[in-house]
Design a protein around this motif. Sequence first.
Motif, mmCIF file in Angstrom:
data_model
loop_
_atom_site.group_PDB
_atom_site.id
_atom_site.type_symbol
_atom_site.label_atom_id
_atom_site.label_comp_id
_atom_site.label_asym_id
_atom_site.label_seq_id
_atom_site.Cartn_x
_atom_site.Cartn_y
_atom_site.Cartn_z
ATOM 1 N N LEU A 217 -1.973 -12.129 -30.654
ATOM 2 C CA LEU A 217 -0.636 -11.560 -30.673
ATOM 3 C C LEU A 217 0.395 -12.905 -30.550
ATOM 4 N N ILE A 218 0.070 -13.852 -30.047
ATOM 5 C CA ILE A 218 0.654 -15.256 -30.151
ATOM 6 C C ILE A 218 -0.160 -16.152 -31.361
ATOM 7 N N VAL A 219 0.600 -16.518 -32.312
ATOM 8 C CA VAL A 219 -0.047 -17.257 -33.349
ATOM 9 C C VAL A 219 0.287 -18.692 -33.332
ATOM 10 N N GLY A 220 -0.336 -19.535 -34.048
ATOM 11 C CA GLY A 220 -0.077 -20.975 -34.395
ATOM 12 C C GLY A 220 -1.554 -21.767 -33.780
ATOM 13 N N SER A 221 -2.071 -22.264 -34.876
ATOM 14 C CA SER A 221 -3.331 -23.001 -34.460
ATOM 15 C C SER A 221 -3.319 -24.312 -35.208
ATOM 16 N N ALA B 225 5.334 -16.747 -40.621
ATOM 17 C CA ALA B 225 5.842 -15.320 -40.778
ATOM 18 C C ALA B 225 5.442 -14.698 -42.172
ATOM 19 N N GLU B 226 5.361 -15.717 -43.095
ATOM 20 C CA GLU B 226 4.909 -15.107 -44.333
ATOM 21 C C GLU B 226 3.486 -14.703 -44.405
ATOM 22 N N LEU B 227 2.615 -15.438 -43.775
ATOM 23 C CA LEU B 227 1.281 -15.223 -43.783
ATOM 24 C C LEU B 227 0.947 -13.909 -43.034
ATOM 25 N N ALA B 228 1.820 -13.684 -41.892
ATOM 26 C CA ALA B 228 1.581 -12.392 -41.113
ATOM 27 C C ALA B 228 2.133 -11.333 -41.994
ATOM 28 N N SER B 229 3.230 -11.583 -42.757
ATOM 29 C CA SER B 229 3.609 -10.296 -43.674
ATOM 30 C C SER B 229 2.591 -10.041 -44.811
ATOM 31 N N GLN B 230 1.936 -11.072 -45.153
ATOM 32 C CA GLN B 230 0.831 -10.761 -46.378
ATOM 33 C C GLN B 230 -0.191 -10.132 -45.928
ATOM 34 N N MET B 231 -0.767 -10.293 -44.703
ATOM 35 C CA MET B 231 -1.872 -9.836 -43.884
ATOM 36 C C MET B 231 -1.455 -8.413 -43.739
ATOM 37 N N ALA B 232 -0.356 -8.081 -43.150
ATOM 38 C CA ALA B 232 -0.046 -6.763 -42.804
ATOM 39 C C ALA B 232 0.095 -5.899 -43.960
ATOM 40 N N ALA B 233 0.345 -6.557 -45.201
ATOM 41 C CA ALA B 233 0.507 -5.537 -46.337
ATOM 42 C C ALA B 233 -0.881 -5.169 -46.913
ATOM 43 N N GLU B 234 -2.042 -6.024 -46.517
ATOM 44 C CA GLU B 234 -3.260 -5.785 -46.879
ATOM 45 C C GLU B 234 -4.005 -5.285 -45.742
ATOM 46 N N CYS B 235 -3.403 -4.877 -44.625
ATOM 47 C CA CYS B 235 -4.138 -4.428 -43.512
ATOM 48 C C CYS B 235 -4.368 -2.871 -43.626
ATOM 49 N N THR B 236 -5.532 -2.112 -43.366
ATOM 50 C CA THR B 236 -5.629 -0.735 -43.298
ATOM 51 C C THR B 236 -5.587 -0.258 -42.136
ATOM 52 N N ASP B 237 -5.716 -0.909 -40.703
ATOM 53 C CA ASP B 237 -5.634 -0.438 -39.464
ATOM 54 C C ASP B 237 -4.043 -0.393 -39.118
ATOM 55 N N PRO B 238 -3.730 0.870 -39.028
ATOM 56 C CA PRO B 238 -2.283 1.022 -38.667
ATOM 57 C C PRO B 238 -1.714 0.362 -37.318
ATOM 58 N N LYS C 248 -1.720 -3.501 -38.289
ATOM 59 C CA LYS C 248 -0.507 -3.793 -39.314
ATOM 60 C C LYS C 248 0.543 -3.931 -38.593
ATOM 61 N N GLN C 249 0.884 -2.991 -37.772
ATOM 62 C CA GLN C 249 2.155 -3.162 -36.871
ATOM 63 C C GLN C 249 2.354 -4.416 -35.984
ATOM 64 N N GLU C 250 1.091 -4.839 -35.388
ATOM 65 C CA GLU C 250 1.140 -5.943 -34.827
ATOM 66 C C GLU C 250 1.374 -7.174 -35.706
ATOM 67 N N LEU C 251 1.021 -7.259 -36.774
ATOM 68 C CA LEU C 251 1.263 -8.278 -37.552
ATOM 69 C C LEU C 251 2.793 -8.352 -38.296
ATOM 70 N N LEU C 252 3.105 -7.314 -38.358
ATOM 71 C CA LEU C 252 4.604 -7.019 -38.634
ATOM 72 C C LEU C 252 5.706 -7.608 -37.715
ATOM 73 N N GLN C 253 5.100 -7.233 -36.429
ATOM 74 C CA GLN C 253 5.987 -7.937 -35.296
ATOM 75 C C GLN C 253 5.985 -9.289 -35.214
ATOM 76 N N ILE C 254 4.710 -9.821 -35.470
ATOM 77 C CA ILE C 254 4.306 -11.323 -35.329
ATOM 78 C C ILE C 254 5.228 -11.953 -36.550
ATOM 79 N N SER C 255 5.137 -11.390 -37.778
ATOM 80 C CA SER C 255 6.134 -11.954 -38.800
ATOM 81 C C SER C 255 7.481 -11.788 -38.287
ATOM 82 N N GLU C 256 8.022 -10.798 -37.867
ATOM 83 C CA GLU C 256 9.351 -10.627 -37.417
ATOM 84 C C GLU C 256 9.550 -11.777 -36.386
ATOM 85 N N ASN C 257 8.735 -11.963 -35.275
ATOM 86 C CA ASN C 257 9.022 -13.109 -34.430
ATOM 87 C C ASN C 257 9.066 -14.351 -34.941
#
Length: 839
Positions: A71-75, A223-236, A239-248
Motif C-alpha cells: 500500500l506504501i510504495v518506493g523501493s 504514479a505511472e507504474l501504478a496506473s499501468q499495473m491497475a490497467a492490467e490487474c484483474t483483481d478488483p 486494482k482499486q488499491e493501485l489506482l489509489q497508489i497512483s493518485e497518491n
Amino acid sequence: MFNTTDIPKSSRIPKLIEALYAKMPVIESARAKLITESYKATEGQPVITRRAEAFAHILRNIPIIIRDNELIVGSSTIAPRGCQTFPEFSYQWLEDELDTVATRTADPFYIAEETKAELREVHKYWKGKTSSELATSYMAPEAIKAIEHNIFTPGNYFYNGVGHVTVKYEEVLAIGYKGIIDKARAELEKCQVGDGNYAKKSHFLNAVIVSCQAVIEYAERYAELASQMAAECTDPVRKQELLQISENCSRVPANGATSFYEACQSFWFVQQLLQVESSGHSISPGRFDQYMYPYYKADIDKGVITREAAQELLDCIWVKLNDLNKVRDAASAEGFAGYSLFQNLIVGGQDKYGNDVTNDLSVMCILASMHVHLPMPSLSIRVWNGSPHELLIKAAELTRTGIGLPAYYNDEVIIPALQNRGLTLEDAREYNIIGCVEPQKAGKTDGWHDAAFFNMCRPLELVFSNGMDKGELVGIQTGDVTKMTTFEEFFDAYKKQMEYCISLMVNADNAIDVAHSERVPLPYESCMVDDCLSRGLSVQEGGAVYNFTGPQGFGIANMADSLYAIRKLVYEDKKVSMEEYKQALAWNYDKGLDQQSVSDMSEMILKGMQDAGMAVNTDTAKAVLQTVMRLKPTEEQLRRFTEIHHMIDEVPKFGNAIDDVDYFARDVAYTYSRPLQKYMNPRGGHYQAGLYPVSANVPLGGQTGATPDGRYAHTPVADGVSPTAGKDVKGPTAAATSVSRLDHFIVSNGTLFNQKFHPSALAGREGLEKFVALIRTFFDQKGMHMQFNVVDRETLLDAQKHPENYAHLVVRVAGYSALFTTLSRSLQDDIIRRTEQGF
C-alpha cells in the motif's frame, strides 16, 4: 485522551513480511553505474552541482517496482532487502570483498557474477576521487597509526555517508517539495552577484531545486507504474488499491498531504530517498506520532478513515522500514551485525511548552511493532513525570514480547543535557533520538553521532606498555608502571594516555568531516534542515543550526572494575605487586598465550628484527612463531596468576549499588567525557561524548588484551554503561542504581543501559507494574536510558543449535534490535552471557 484499545493485525502484513525475508539480501549495481555516468558528464562543475545532477540522474533511471500487496510504495532495489552501493564514499573494501561477502559470518549478501563485473568496471573511475581517500590525506600520521592499532575506529563515516539525522518531515507533509522549491527560489532572488558568498550560495540553492524536482519526478514514475499495473490487474480489490497508489504518488511529495494515507506515502518517499542520496544510516523518523497526528485526526474526525485502516497503513510503513538495507565492510558488519539501519522512531514526551503530547498514534506505533515483530523501526518512548501510566503499561506489553522494543528515555535528564550544549529550552523539549541512543533536535541538527568507537581499555594497555604496541610507539610514554608508587600516579598516567588518544580520534574525525564537506555534500538532505537555505550551505558545510560531533567511548565497567582492583590489590591491600599484575596480564592470567597473542608477539619480534637491520624471510618468521608458541610461564607463575585472578573476582564490582565502586566509575567515565568536550569540529560545533558501543564491544574486544578486572584477552568488553556481564549479582534495582550514578547530564550524545529479564518477571499485570516501577525508579535517580531483552537463556541456546526453528526471534543487541539468527556467533554469545534478572 488517547485510545489504548488493541487493533487486530491485517492479513496483508504476514504476506508482506514473508516476501521480504524469502531470500538472502542482494547487492545491486544500478546506483553505482548511474552516479558514475553522471560524474563523468559533469567533470569541472562545482561539487554541489554534481551531487544534485547525479541524484537526479539516479532517480530518473533507477529501476522501480511495486511489490504484491504493498500500500506504501518506493523501493531502492528490485530485490527485497537489497542494497545499492556508494562508490563516491569508498569502494576498495567492497572490491576486496566481492568474492567473500556472500559467505561471511555477519550480514552476508548475495551478489551475482554480472554485478561483480559491473562494479569492478565502475570502481576504476573512482580511484583517487572518494571521500575516504581525501580523509586519509588529511589525517595526522599518529592518528592513522592509532587506528591501525585499534585504539579507536572512525570507520562509520570513513567509508560511508554520515546519516544520523532527522529532517523536517513535517514541512514536506505540509508544503511538499514544490513549497521547498519556492523557498529556495525566494532565497535565490535575494542573492546579488556581488555578494561574497554568491557563487557558493547560488549553486547550493540551484542544487536544492534540482534535487527536489528529481524527487517529484521519481514519485511521478511510481504514479505511472501504478496506473499501468491497475490497467492490467484483474483483481478488483487490488486494482482499486493501485489506482489509489497512483493518485497518491501524483500528489505527494510534490504537494502538501491532504489525507493520512498521502501523509504516509509522502513520509516514506522522504525516508527512502535520503538513503539513496547517501549511504549514511540512522536516518531516524523521530517524533512520528506528532507530525503525523494532524492528518490522522482530521481523517478520523471526518470519517474518511477508520482506526483499523490507519493501523494497516502504519504496519505497512513498519514493514517497509525493514526493506531498506546497506552493505558494510566485513569488520564493520561485525560491529553492526543484524542488517540494522538504526531508524529510530520515538513516541510520547512533551511539546515545546512542557505539555505531555501522548495521542492515539503513540499507542498505534507500539501496536505496529507488535504486529510486524521486526527490528525496524527502532522504536523508542520518552518518559517523564507527566507520562500517562497506561502508555508505559502498553510499552511494557511490547517489551514483554521479547522483541527488545521499545527503548526508554528520560526527559528529566536529556532536556537539561541538551540545554547544557546550547539548545534552547523549546528545542530541547522537542528532542528525538537518532540511531541507537543519541538525542538531538529534529530538523536543526547535524550531530555526527557515532563519529567513532573509542576503546577505553586500550589506553590502559598503553599505560602498562609505556605507550608501546606491537613494537611501535602508539601512545605516549608515561613511565614504568612497576615504579609508580601511588595509585594517583598510575591513574594520572591513564588519564594522560586517554587525553592523547582522544586528541588523535578528534584529528581523524575532523579529517573525515572536512572530506565530506568537500566531496560529498548532500543538497537533498540539506533542504530539510534549518538553516541551510538561508545560510546557503549544505549540512556538511555547517548549514545546520546545531552542529556537534559525537564519538562514543565504551568499556566503562571494565575500566572502573580494573582501576578499582588495581587500587585495592596493589596500592591499598598490597596483595599483588604491579610487576605480578603486569605479568598476569601479559600471560592472560591462567590461560597462557592464545593464538592472537602468539601472533601479536611474533609480529612484534619480527618488526624489532627488521628495525635492527636483520634479514627477515619466511623461514625466519616460522622460526619466531615456533619459538613464541613454546613460551609458557612456570608452574609457580601459573599458580600465582590463578591466585591473582581469584583475588580480582573477590574485589567489589560496578553494578551492585556499592557507593565506593559506583562513584569511582563516575570518575573513570569523566576520563573520556570531560577531555572530549573541549574540542571543536570543522562545522563550528563542539564535541560531545557518548557512552555506548552499538555492538562493537564484541569485535573490538576481540582486539583487546587481558584487562585488570579479570577479563581474558580477546573477549568482549562490557556493553554501554551496563555492568560487566555476570558481575551485577544483586538484582536489577541495584544494577540500575549503579548506572544512575554516572553523570548522564554530561554525556549528551547518549548512554546505553542493557538489562535482560526472564519472561516470568513480566508475567501478568503485576509483572508489568513492577517493570514500569523499575523504569520510574531508575529515571528518578537521573539515569538517561534503559532497554531490555526478555528471553530465557535456554531459548537463545536452542536458537543457536536450531536456527531454522527461530527465523523470527528478535532480540535487543545494543541500541537496536535484530533477528537473533542473523547475528554472528560471538555476538549471540555476548547476549546469552548477559545477567538474567528477575524481580
